[in-house]
Structure formats: C-alpha cells, structure tokens
Design an enzyme around this catalytic site. Structure first.
Site, PDB file in Angstrom:
ATOM      1  N   TYR A 124      70.174  37.091  39.661  1.00 19.51           N
ATOM      2  CA  TYR A 124      69.496  36.802  38.379  1.00 19.51           C
ATOM      3  C   TYR A 124      69.294  35.291  38.246  1.00 19.51           C
ATOM      4  O   TYR A 124      68.209  34.822  37.929  1.00 19.51           O
ATOM      5  CB  TYR A 124      70.350  37.321  37.218  1.00 19.51           C
ATOM      6  N   PHE A 130      37.872  31.174  30.684  1.00 21.17           N
ATOM      7  CA  PHE A 130      38.176  32.498  31.218  1.00 21.17           C
ATOM      8  C   PHE A 130      38.641  33.336  30.026  1.00 21.17           C
ATOM      9  O   PHE A 130      39.136  32.802  29.042  1.00 21.17           O
ATOM     10  CB  PHE A 130      39.248  32.415  32.321  1.00 21.17           C
ATOM     11  N   THR A 131      38.472  34.658  30.112  1.00 22.73           N
ATOM     12  CA  THR A 131      38.741  35.533  28.946  1.00 22.73           C
ATOM     13  C   THR A 131      40.141  35.310  28.362  1.00 22.73           C
ATOM     14  O   THR A 131      40.291  35.079  27.156  1.00 22.73           O
ATOM     15  CB  THR A 131      38.614  37.015  29.357  1.00 22.73           C
ATOM     16  N   ASP A 168      43.531  24.912  35.941  1.00 21.87           N
ATOM     17  CA  ASP A 168      43.767  26.340  36.185  1.00 21.87           C
ATOM     18  C   ASP A 168      43.446  26.561  37.659  1.00 21.87           C
ATOM     19  O   ASP A 168      42.285  26.549  38.071  1.00 21.87           O
ATOM     20  CB  ASP A 168      42.857  27.191  35.292  1.00 21.87           C
ATOM     21  N   PHE A 170      34.696  47.796  26.474  1.00 25.80           N
ATOM     22  CA  PHE A 170      34.325  48.077  27.872  1.00 25.80           C
ATOM     23  C   PHE A 170      35.463  48.683  28.677  1.00 25.80           C
ATOM     24  O   PHE A 170      35.232  49.362  29.666  1.00 25.80           O
ATOM     25  CB  PHE A 170      33.835  46.800  28.560  1.00 25.80           C
ATOM     26  N   ARG A 205      29.434  42.931  33.886  1.00 25.68           N
ATOM     27  CA  ARG A 205      29.715  41.714  33.131  1.00 25.68           C
ATOM     28  C   ARG A 205      28.440  41.379  32.366  1.00 25.68           C
ATOM     29  O   ARG A 205      27.595  40.652  32.823  1.00 25.68           O
ATOM     30  CB  ARG A 205      30.115  40.549  34.048  1.00 25.68           C
ATOM     31  N   LYS A 253      45.909  35.986  42.467  1.00 24.16           N
ATOM     32  CA  LYS A 253      44.801  35.482  43.291  1.00 24.16           C
ATOM     33  C   LYS A 253      45.310  34.411  44.247  1.00 24.16           C
ATOM     34  O   LYS A 253      45.305  34.594  45.450  1.00 24.16           O
ATOM     35  CB  LYS A 253      43.696  34.926  42.391  1.00 24.16           C
TER      36      LYS A 253
END
Ligand SMILES: *Cc1c(COP(=O)(O)O)cnc(C)c1O
Length: 481
Positions: free
Chosen positions: A79, A131-132, A222, A454, A388, A265
């Site tokens: 841990y 970005f969202t 980012d 969506f 999109r 990613k």
C-alpha cells in the site's frame, strides 16, 4: 528513418511482431444491420462481440509490449512505499527532468486535482484547444476556458504542420484584457484531441513560455497525446531533425511548470499523473491525491499498470515505437484522399477523421450526418467509429439543436493494434460507401437523454436507407462478409 520499399510505394511497416492475439468476429452484413438497429444507430451501444475493428477510441486500448507484460508480473503490491511506484517515479524523473510525481487514476483525475488547486471562480484559462473533461473540470471550479488557437486550427483541410499552436497575439490580448492575476495557468495540449490530433511546435511552446514569464503565469502541459506530438516535432520541425525523442522531451518539459497525462494514451497502459519541479505546487496538489485518488504511492492505479506505464514511457522515447500510430494514420488518410473521400488534413495522431458534411452534403446537420455516416460505416464493414458532431452536442434551453462546428466521424487507430491489411480493409469499405453515399440519409433521436445524449441515446433511420444499403452491398460484394 522509415524503411523505403524498392517499388517506391509508401507503406508503413510494422516494427514489431504479434505474439498474443484476440480473435475477431465479422458478422454478415444483414446481421450488422440488425446489431446497428438494436444499438439505436449509436456506435457506443454496440456490443464488442459484434464489432470487427474497434476504432471508437485510442483510450486504454493500445497494444502493450512483451516487456510491459513481463514487468506486470513483478509488481509490488504494498500500500505504502511500493517498489513499483519508485520505479515509475524514477523513470519519470529521468524522462521529464523534474523532481515530483503525483499519481492519479486517469487523465481527468489530474484535471480535477489541478482545477481544484488552482482555478477560482471568475478566472480564465487560456489554451490551444479544450478537451471535454478539461472543460468540465475548469468550469466546475468556476473558471472559464478561452481558446486562443490560430486561424489554421479549424480549417479541415490545410497543409499547416502545427495546427495545434497557440496564437501568441490572442494570448497576450487576453492577458491584458482580464489581467494576469486572473489567469491561474496557460494550458497547452499536446496532439490536440478534438481537432484531429494536431501538434504544436517546440518554437510555439517557447514563445508561449516567454509570454508566461513576462506576466508571471504558470504553463501547464496536457501530455496525454505527447507521443504523437513528439513524433511530429521530430518530423516537421527543422531544428529538431537531429535531436533524439528524449532530447525533444527534455526541451518541452523544461519549458513547462506542470505536466499531466492520461496513461490510457501516453505510456500504453491505464493510469495517469502530474509532474512538477515546484515543491510548493506539489504540496498544494498532493492533499487532493490522498483525498480523491489514494495513497501517494499508487494514486488509484493498480501496481501492475504502474509497472506497465514505467516501461511504456521508456518505450515512448523510441521513435520506432511512437511512429506506428502516425504512419498508419497518414497512410489511411492519403489512400482515402486518393479515392476522393473527404478527410481532415494534414494527417494527425489519434485517428483518421472523415468530414461527414462533405461526404453527405444532402443530409442537413439536424439529421446528424456524422451519426448517420458512423452507422453506415458499421453496416458496410463492421468497423466502429465515433460520431463527433451535432449528435454529440446538447440542445439549448428551448430544445433547439446546437449545430456543431464540424461533423466528423473519427476512426481511431489504437497504437500497434491493427495490421496494414486491416487498415486496407477499412479504406476499401469506406471508399465503397463513398461511391454509394447517395443511399445514406439522416437519423432522428427516438430516446434522447437530457445530459450527454450521445452516450446512451437511441436513434432511428429517417427512411429505409439502411436496408437499401444492405441490398446494394449484396449486389456489389456477392456472398462476401
Ligand atoms: C483522454 C484525454 C484526457 C482525459 O484522460 P482520461 O484518462 O480519459 O480521463 C485529457 N486530455 C486529453 C488531451 C486526452 O486525450
């Protein structure tokens, strides 16, 4: 350096071999139509067993290397003080030349921590593109996202190598207008996700840094799609041609105060984290790691993933590892262009983006051309892409459609997952569809959720066009799947 073929053909070559496989299932076209109808013409609602090539996203679905898999077996489950964490921390210190690493379970968790720490109501966060999830966290903390992209950014067809650059004039104007004290940080996104995986240049980042220094503002990177951006900088920026990927990474990192990433990613695994050299900033953010994520030596990640990220980041410094995504996307984009299919140019990272407004000029935006095209692609090929466009937007308070700037179908190319013949299959089916585009008509919502419609909303075709598409497929392909 890429391998040249004697024939002169420009073909990307896989610089790895496949050692573990997952069996794929390609349903006959009639069954694909049935599956699409059951999914309410929404590719998010397809079952993966009915999908041949899953090109929905590049998140958490990139292929791992044998070295990553091997490292996962050695993971240390403590841990506190996990040796796995120490290994990742050391790798990050070496790659980014910064002291502190705070782990988080994925990219948006880093954004939660950053925004909670630095964004206050009434402040502004300038960036090359949103970005969202970034947008959601900054707004939740009362901040306002201001995009200061260049005029090239929104051009679907361009030959500009760095559509992800910040417009320096717009940035300075904004700072002078709202005051540097009201800007918690400037955010630069590598490989801008929502405008087609387009990179920024090292030169531009340097100019942004200069402005940040002048006004005393932090610069946050980012780095979720950094691997593609690194490759494009090396390919497209003269001063970097003789630099190694590692040297370019050092230069980028030296220019930034805080770097965060989604390891779904960057690093070919699943997780995330925040990197900085500032003890003060690290201490300010650290308490939210223990509050939201977990103890400082795992931050919500499995130790197995932590091991995989450490190796994955090291492998990111290898050009032959990170060129695979962009090379395959470039091939796919160029071949589709040759057949006249409208795609976003120049090719970026992340995936190939089809311009549905030009593909289906006869389908008006309120009938969701990109949604209809994504559905048609699945029926014609079993390939799952992502809409999109307007279908992904929310209606305004009066129920009027919010028409999107662009109507795109994204065919993501998860890194190292698909072979060239699979990419050729996609090109073949999409070009067939383009020749038969007049058959495709629009969609309408039949079950429309109020929030993020969506994801789980269901639609129906406005006519029997899907059936006619299947008929034409049979006529042209005979008994082929
Ligand atoms: C995916 C992504 C994120 C969010 O990461 P998650 O791991 O999905 O939470 C943030 N920024 C960019 C640029 C991304 O592509």
């Amino acid at each position: 350096m890429t391998v040249k073929f004697y024939s002169g053909e420009k073909i990307p070559l896989e610089m790895h071999k496949v050692r573990i496989i997952q069996k794929l299932n390609l349903l006959p076209v009639e069954e694909r139509l049935k599956a699409m109808k059951e999914a309410g013409f929404n590719t998010f609602l397809l079952q993966n067993k009915d999908v041949f090539l899953d090109m929905l996203t590049d998140s958490g679905v990139n292929a791992m290397s044998d070295r990553q898999q091997a490292a996962m077996l050695e993971a240390d489950d403590s841990y506190a003080g996990s040796a796995s964490f120490t290994r990742l921390e050391k790798t990050i210190q070496e790659i980014f030349r910064k002291k502190y690493f705070l782990p988080a379970h994925q990219g948006r968790a880093c954004e939660n921590i950053l925004s909670t720490t630095f964004v206050r109501p009434g402040t502004y966060v300038p960036m090359n593109y949103h970005f969202t999830t970034t947008h959601a966290h900054i707004t939740k903390n009362g901040g306002k996202v201001v995009e200061v992209f260049t005029d090239e950014a929104l051009k679907l067809n361009s030959d500009h190598p760095f559509k992800g650059n910040i417009d320096i004039k717009k940035l300075i104007n904004l700072i002078q207008e709202v005051g540097a004290e009201n800007i918690p940080f400037v955010r630069m996104e590598a490989g801008t996700n929502l405008i087609g995986g387009q990179p920024f240049s090292l030169e531009n980042l340097r100019e942004v840094r200069k402005v940040c220094d002048e006004y005393g503002i932090k610069l946050v990177l980012d780095a979720s799609l950094l691997q593609d951006n690194l490759y494009f900088i090396k390919q497209r920026e003269d001063e970097c041609q003789n630099m190694t990927i590692r040297e370019i990474t050092w230069q980028i990192s030296d220019l930034c105060d805080i770097i965060y990433f989604s390891a779904r990613k960057l690093g070919f695994a699943r997780g995330g984290g925040i990197i900085t050299d500032s003890e003060e900033d690290m201490r300010a953010m650290r308490e939210y790691v223990t509050l939201y994520e977990g103890f400082l030596t795992y931050g919500g990640m499995s130790v197995r993933e932590i091991e995989a990220i450490a190796i994955g980041l090291e492998e990111t410094m290898d050009e032959e590892m990170i060129n695979q995504g962009p090379l395959f996307i470039e091939y796919m984009t160029n071949e589709l262009l040759k057949k006249g299919v409208p795609v976003v140019t120049p090719p970026g990272g992340l995936g190939c983006h089809i311009n549905a407004m030009e593909f289906l000029p006869h389908v008006p935006q309120h009938e969701y051309p990109a949604g209809a095209l994504a559905a048609a692609i699945y029926i014609a090929s079993g390939v799952r892409g992502m809409e999109r466009g307007t279908m992904s937007e929310a209606r305004d308070e009066n129920g009027v459609e919010n028409l999107a700037n662009m109507e795109l179908v994204r065919l993501a190319v998860p890194r190292r997952v698909f072979t060239l013949s699979q990419i050729q299959y996609v090109i073949d089916r999409v070009s067939w569809l383009y020749e038969n585009r007049h058959i495709i008509e629009g969609l309408k919502y039949v079950d429309e959720p109020k929030v993020l419609r969506f994801f789980v909303g269901k639609l129906d075709a406005l006519s029997d066009w899907p059936e006619r598409l299947v008929e034409k497929f049979r006529a042209d392909f005979g008994d082929s799947l």
